[in-house]
Enzyme design. Structure first.
Site, PDB file in Angstrom:
ATOM      1  N   LYS A 148       0.865  -1.188   0.000  1.00  0.00           N
ATOM      2  CA  LYS A 148       0.000   0.000   0.000  1.00  0.00           C
ATOM      3  C   LYS A 148       0.904   1.242   0.000  1.00  0.00           C
ATOM      4  O   LYS A 148       1.975   1.154   0.618  1.00  0.00           O
ATOM      5  CB  LYS A 148      -0.907   0.015   1.237  1.00  0.00           C
ATOM      6  CG  LYS A 148      -1.800  -1.193   1.383  1.00  0.00           C
ATOM      7  CD  LYS A 148      -3.010  -1.189   0.466  1.00  0.00           C
ATOM      8  CE  LYS A 148      -3.800  -2.471   0.620  1.00  0.00           C
ATOM      9  NZ  LYS A 148      -5.001  -2.522  -0.249  1.00  0.00           N
ATOM     10  N   LYS A 174       2.372  -9.237  -1.486  1.00  0.00           N
ATOM     11  CA  LYS A 174       1.675  -9.319  -2.771  1.00  0.00           C
ATOM     12  C   LYS A 174       1.381  -7.946  -3.366  1.00  0.00           C
ATOM     13  O   LYS A 174       1.287  -6.947  -2.661  1.00  0.00           O
ATOM     14  CB  LYS A 174       0.364 -10.105  -2.640  1.00  0.00           C
ATOM     15  CG  LYS A 174      -0.789  -9.396  -1.961  1.00  0.00           C
ATOM     16  CD  LYS A 174      -2.029 -10.242  -1.891  1.00  0.00           C
ATOM     17  CE  LYS A 174      -2.932 -10.163  -3.089  1.00  0.00           C
ATOM     18  NZ  LYS A 174      -3.506  -8.826  -3.306  1.00  0.00           N
ATOM     19  N   ASP A 176      -1.179  -5.370  -5.205  1.00  0.00           N
ATOM     20  CA  ASP A 176      -2.612  -5.168  -5.043  1.00  0.00           C
ATOM     21  C   ASP A 176      -3.316  -5.598  -6.332  1.00  0.00           C
ATOM     22  O   ASP A 176      -2.673  -5.747  -7.383  1.00  0.00           O
ATOM     23  CB  ASP A 176      -2.938  -3.714  -4.694  1.00  0.00           C
ATOM     24  CG  ASP A 176      -3.986  -3.672  -3.586  1.00  0.00           C
ATOM     25  OD1 ASP A 176      -3.900  -2.798  -2.704  1.00  0.00           O
ATOM     26  OD2 ASP A 176      -4.868  -4.556  -3.590  1.00  0.00           O
ATOM     27  N   GLU A 177      -4.619  -5.822  -6.253  1.00  0.00           N
ATOM     28  CA  GLU A 177      -5.346  -6.404  -7.381  1.00  0.00           C
ATOM     29  C   GLU A 177      -5.346  -5.498  -8.612  1.00  0.00           C
ATOM     30  O   GLU A 177      -5.537  -5.982  -9.743  1.00  0.00           O
ATOM     31  CB  GLU A 177      -6.783  -6.751  -6.983  1.00  0.00           C
ATOM     32  CG  GLU A 177      -7.735  -5.583  -6.807  1.00  0.00           C
ATOM     33  CD  GLU A 177      -7.613  -4.903  -5.448  1.00  0.00           C
ATOM     34  OE1 GLU A 177      -8.239  -3.843  -5.251  1.00  0.00           O
ATOM     35  OE2 GLU A 177      -6.846  -5.408  -4.607  1.00  0.00           O
ATOM     36  N   HIS A 264      -7.255 -13.808  -6.565  1.00  0.00           N
ATOM     37  CA  HIS A 264      -7.919 -12.631  -5.995  1.00  0.00           C
ATOM     38  C   HIS A 264      -9.294 -12.566  -6.644  1.00  0.00           C
ATOM     39  O   HIS A 264      -9.442 -12.829  -7.825  1.00  0.00           O
ATOM     40  CB  HIS A 264      -7.128 -11.356  -6.280  1.00  0.00           C
ATOM     41  CG  HIS A 264      -7.591 -10.191  -5.459  1.00  0.00           C
ATOM     42  ND1 HIS A 264      -8.808  -9.578  -5.642  1.00  0.00           N
ATOM     43  CD2 HIS A 264      -7.010  -9.554  -4.420  1.00  0.00           C
ATOM     44  CE1 HIS A 264      -8.958  -8.617  -4.751  1.00  0.00           C
ATOM     45  NE2 HIS A 264      -7.887  -8.572  -3.987  1.00  0.00           N
ATOM     46  N   LYS A 304     -13.100  -5.454   7.097  1.00  0.00           N
ATOM     47  CA  LYS A 304     -13.916  -4.380   6.500  1.00  0.00           C
ATOM     48  C   LYS A 304     -14.931  -4.908   5.491  1.00  0.00           C
ATOM     49  O   LYS A 304     -15.786  -4.148   5.019  1.00  0.00           O
ATOM     50  CB  LYS A 304     -12.995  -3.349   5.811  1.00  0.00           C
ATOM     51  CG  LYS A 304     -12.312  -3.849   4.546  1.00  0.00           C
ATOM     52  CD  LYS A 304     -11.388  -2.780   3.941  1.00  0.00           C
ATOM     53  CE  LYS A 304     -10.755  -3.281   2.652  1.00  0.00           C
ATOM     54  NZ  LYS A 304      -9.731  -2.346   2.096  1.00  0.00           N
TER      55      LYS A 304
END
Ligand code: CAP
Ligand code: MG
Length: 406
Positions: A148, A174, A176-177, A264, A304
């Site tokens: 991130k 990893k 991010d998508e 994912h 979340k």
């Protein structure tokens, strides 16, 4: 054949039948006619009974054989499907039926593929046991992070964040998508630089570390990228399974690269979230396992995202339960996770899963390495049944995290 002719409540399913469980909310027709209509439209039939068929075609019709509390079970003869063709199977059982006017809501709750059909797919190459062997982590849950911010980091900054997460205690880092090969962080350069710091982190920690590279792209390009990761000494790739599609997944798995493949599920909630209409995540989880991916996001209950505990446990069962000898697949808990949630996660998932956190690591007051350390400390505490509060007395990173994320 009329819709009602596709209903037979005395029908005994055959061993080779595909069976689907549908939750049905009819609109202006009876539940029986609705169930028959779904069996018809997802197999050989259509809206008009005036369509004449040869008897050998009629014999192939799907049958709604139980109807109870809004749920219908429909059996499909195996001859309706092509071996080893997942898009074909879904175009039948999860195709047009969702759009019928006479059906207010329709949800595919579960699917059962017979052994004969499952065996025409590759299945997972590594699964839980193979992943544990690669990472040399025999027992505890695996700890992963997502770089991130999701997008925007330049390649060297991306690699530095990865390095800090690994030396802090993450097993897995990893992409991010939505990171692929944008100009600010081109694919090849990212792979080379991040695997380089992986090696340094392994030397420093004495632990095995893996980088999960996002290879999501046009299929040929995706294959080229996956092969590049393998050539560069990577062991893992990740794919956005739903935006890539089932054909691309099969193509990637059928290339049988020496790579663990992480699924994912970006976009899944567009059809998995509504309890009345769409496709349950458990169906996706089962089919991803049959096609042959090694780990899959299943929801986290405490983070979340919206999934309930019962749904998440169903998803885990779809991945870990016995299925004709297919390797069990590793569930991934992700989305809004931080150290304070680890004891609950271990209680829900047991040991065979990945705890994956982005904001919960990189948002730590003292930075990424401390964020990873706090996650690792919380995991140590949970694995040794020590309360986080107690453990944080002698672990500053955990103490800071607990203060930050109540
Ligand atoms: C989590 C994440 C994952 C989601 C996917 C994100 O980041 O990277 O993609 O967990 O959802 O982009 O939101 P945080 P799911 O740890 O910062 O929340 O696991 O439900 O498929
Ligand atoms: Mg993400």
């Amino acid at each position: 054949m009329r819709y009602i002719d596709f209903v037979n409540l005395n029908y005994e399913p055959k061993e080779d039948d595909v069976i689907c469980d549908f939750r049905i909310e009819p609109l202006g027709i009876s539940m029986k006619e609705a169930a028959g209509g779904i069996a018809a439209e997802s197999s050989i039939g259509t809206w008009t009974e005036l369509l004449t068929m040869q008897s050998y075609v009629e014999d192939l019709h799907a049958t709604a054989f139980t109807i109870k509390n809004g749920l219908a079970k429909i059996a499909y003869p195996i001859e309706l499907f092509e071996d080893g063709n997942m898009p074909n199977i879904l175009s039948s059982v999860a195709g047009n039926v969702f759009g019928l006017k006479a059906i207010k809501n329709l949800r595919l709750e579960d699917i059962h593929l017979p052994k004969r059909l499952v065996k025409t797919f590759k299945g997972p190459k590594y699964g839980i046991a193979g992943i544990r062997e690669i990472l040399r982590v025999p027992e505890r849950p695996l700890l992963g992070t997502i770089i991130k911010p999701k997008l925007g980091l330049k390649t060297q900054d991306h690699a530095n964040v990865a390095y800090n997460a690994w030396v802090g205690g993450c097993d897995i880092v990893k992409d991010d998508e939505n990171l692929s090969s944008q100009t600010f962080n081109p694919f090849e350069d990212r792979v080379v630089k991040t695997l380089d710091v992986r090696d340094r982190a392994e030397d420093q920690t004495g632990e095995k570390k893996v980088y999960m590279v996002n290879v999501t792209a046009e299929t040929e390009e995706m294959l080229r990228r996956a092969a590049f990761v393998e050539e560069q000494g990577g062991e893992y790739v990740m794919v956005d399974i739903l935006t890539c599609g089932w054909s691309a997944l099969q193509t990637l798995r059928d290339h049988d690269l020496n790579l663990v493949v992480h699924a994912h599920r970006a976009g899944h909630a567009a059809f998995t979230k509504n309890p009345k209409h769409g496709i349950a995540m458990r169906v996706i989880a089962k089919l991803v396992r049959i096609v042959g991916l090694d780990q899959v996001h299943v929801g986290a209950v405490v983070g979340k995202m919206s999934e309930k505990k019962s749904e998440v446990l169903e998803n885990c069962d779809a991945l870990r339960n016995e299925m004709y000898g297919l390797k069990p697949v590793l569930p991934v808990a992700s989305g809004g996770l931080h150290p304070g949630l680890i004891p609950s996660l271990v209680e829900i998932f047991g040991k065979d899963f990945v705890i994956q956190a982005g904001g919960g690591i990189h948002g730590h007051r003292y930075g990424t390495a401390s964020g990873a350390r706090a996650m690792r400390q919380a995991l140590e505490a949970a694995m040794s049944n020590v309360s986080l509060k107690e453990y944080s007395r002698s672990h500053v990173e955990l103490a800071a995290a607990l203060k930050l994320w109540k």
